[in-house]
Design an enzyme around this catalytic site. Structure first.
Site, PDB file in Angstrom:
ATOM      1  N   HIS A  60       2.012  -2.747   1.544  1.00  0.00           N
ATOM      2  CA  HIS A  60       0.827  -2.617   0.707  1.00  0.00           C
ATOM      3  C   HIS A  60       1.149  -2.945  -0.746  1.00  0.00           C
ATOM      4  O   HIS A  60       2.114  -2.445  -1.316  1.00  0.00           O
ATOM      5  CB  HIS A  60       0.261  -1.199   0.793  1.00  0.00           C
TER       6      HIS A  60
ATOM      7  N   ASP B 226       1.905  -1.485   6.327  1.00  0.00           N
ATOM      8  CA  ASP B 226       0.870  -0.975   5.429  1.00  0.00           C
ATOM      9  C   ASP B 226       0.023   0.029   6.201  1.00  0.00           C
ATOM     10  O   ASP B 226      -0.441  -0.274   7.305  1.00  0.00           O
ATOM     11  CB  ASP B 226       0.010  -2.136   4.938  1.00  0.00           C
TER      12      ASP B 226
ATOM     13  N   SER C 210      -7.088  -3.992  -1.530  1.00  0.00           N
ATOM     14  CA  SER C 210      -7.006  -2.550  -1.351  1.00  0.00           C
ATOM     15  C   SER C 210      -8.370  -1.894  -1.606  1.00  0.00           C
ATOM     16  O   SER C 210      -9.338  -2.189  -0.916  1.00  0.00           O
ATOM     17  CB  SER C 210      -5.909  -1.988  -2.258  1.00  0.00           C
TER      18      SER C 210
END
Length: 410
Positions: A380, A350, A196
């Site tokens: 995610h 995501d 991320s």
């Protein structure tokens, strides 16, 4: 004594009633504002995790309103988890690289050869995440890949805005590479890795080091559902997964603004695309465009977005979104073609999926070897739950196993 008992009973009743209201409110918010696509495996489990996260955020806001602590501080504290203690297979040591806290995981088993080294940058939207929160993940990578893993505790927003996190990750990596033989690591086998926001930082560090001649070349970069641009929050994945936990489209914009400025004053402009002048967007269209996304990813609920212009006042506050150290997808080809072999993991559900797909294309177009692994039922943050007892997801473990296999192939 009877009066004290009565008070305790009333207090308990109020506490239970408050807890029930909190959970009911979190459940209502979840079902009113989120969407679990039918392709997600174990949707009930994802719903429960999201409701827990909502409840945590609400409690944090309550504590902030009554002056006990900030919401951010409370959520960070709750994310830390319990201490894991010693690991029979790893030496674990907390150190400082320059002024950056790091946690080093070294396999205890003797090795005939120098090991590979992995610089790991955690996720959390540049606002959350810590060495403790990623302890299980880093231990797993170190054990299973037999690598020396260095987890970096970079400074967080909104207290420390861009480029603080990037500078910490870069400085920690350079420090490690200059003292690498002390850790029994092969100088030619250093990898940067992150998930991320950490994937963003890994990509930025990799680009910066690509042009350095005074240090060994990085062997690879591993980018786990990375956020790599802030020009277009209306790409297919941002539209399709805008309300899919664990990262809403609005929160993605909120986090990158927190990292940039320490606030989210222009989140609406960022979401609608009126934060960057049209001429600049057109200049980057060759790299940031739905036209570069494979057709199969545009089938599900996608509508082309009309380009909007912006005011100079708004652009002045976000113009650093055009800097590659913040948005690595915007780096010039001269930099991209020097990048090391890459592993990119994306998840179908995501919002950041298309950032990874666009970067994959850029790397491949510039002759960089890319191993791409796509979780068709992933969302995610799924990698973080690989070993969370009841809250784990099989596809998260599959993704992590592929990361380890990639590392072992280097």
């Amino acid at each position: 004594m009877a009066a004290l008992y009565t008070v305790l009973v009333l207090f308990s009743a109020v506490f239970v009633a408050g807890f029930i209201l909190l959970v009911m409110g979190a459940i209502n918010f979840h079902f009113s504002n989120s969407e679990i696509p039918p392709g997600v495996n174990q949707p009930v489990k994802l719903r429960i995790i999201h409701i827990i996260l909502i409840s945590r955020a609400v409690v944090g806001k309550i504590l902030e309103n009554i002056g006990i602590c900030s919401q951010v501080s409370f959520v960070r504290y709750m994310q830390r988890g319990k201490a894991l203690g010693e690991d029979p297979k790893l030496f674990i040591q907390d150190m400082w690289f320059e002024e950056v806290p790091v946690r080093i995981y070294q396999p205890k088993a003797p090795s005939a050869n120098q090991r590979r080294g992995v610089m790991f940058f955690h996720g959390g939207g540049w606002v959350f995440g810590s060495l403790e929160a990623y302890e299980k993940l880093c231990r797993f990578i170190a054990r299973e890949s037999e690598s020396v893993v260095v987890s970096v505790g970079y400074r967080l927003a909104p207290e420390h805005t861009y480029p603080a996190a990037y500078e910490d990750c870069l400085n920690a990596t350079i420090h490690f590479m200059k003292d690498i033989e002390h850790y029994g690591v092969d100088p030619a086998n250093v990898i940067v890795c992150g998930d991320s926001a950490g994937g963003n930082l890994a990509a930025a560090v990799s680009q910066t080091l690509a042009g350095r001649t005074d240090l060994p070349k990085l062997r690879a970069q591993i980018l786990i559902y990375p956020g790599l641009q802030a020009l277009d929050f209306n790409l297919p994945s941002y539209q399709q997964n805008r309300r899919v936990p664990l990262l809403f489209r609005e929160r993605a914009a909120f986090y990158v603004l927190q990292y940039l400025n320490g606030d989210a004053l222009h989140v609406q402009e960022v979401l609608e695309g009126s934060h960057i002048p049209i001429n600049i967007k057109l200049n980057y269209k060759k790299w940031v465009s739905p036209d570069n996304i494979p057709k199969k990813f545009k089938v599900r609920a996608y509508k082309p977005h009309v380009l909007l212009d912006c005011t100079s006042r708004v652009y002045e506050t976000v113009k650093r979104f055009c800097e590659p150290n913040l948005c690595p997808l915007l780096a010039e080809d001269a930099v991209v073609h020097q990048l090391p072999e890459s592993f990119i993991l994306t998840c179908e559900y995501d919002v950041l999926r298309d950032d990874g797909l666009l970067y994959k294309k850029r790397l491949e177009d510039n002759g960089v070897r890319v191993t791409w692994y796509h979780l068709e039922d992933g969302f995610h943050g799924i990698i973080n739950s690989f070993n969370s007892d009841w809250f784990s997801f099989p596809s998260g473990k599959r993704g992590l196993d592929n990361i380890v296999s990639f590392l072992k192939s280097l």
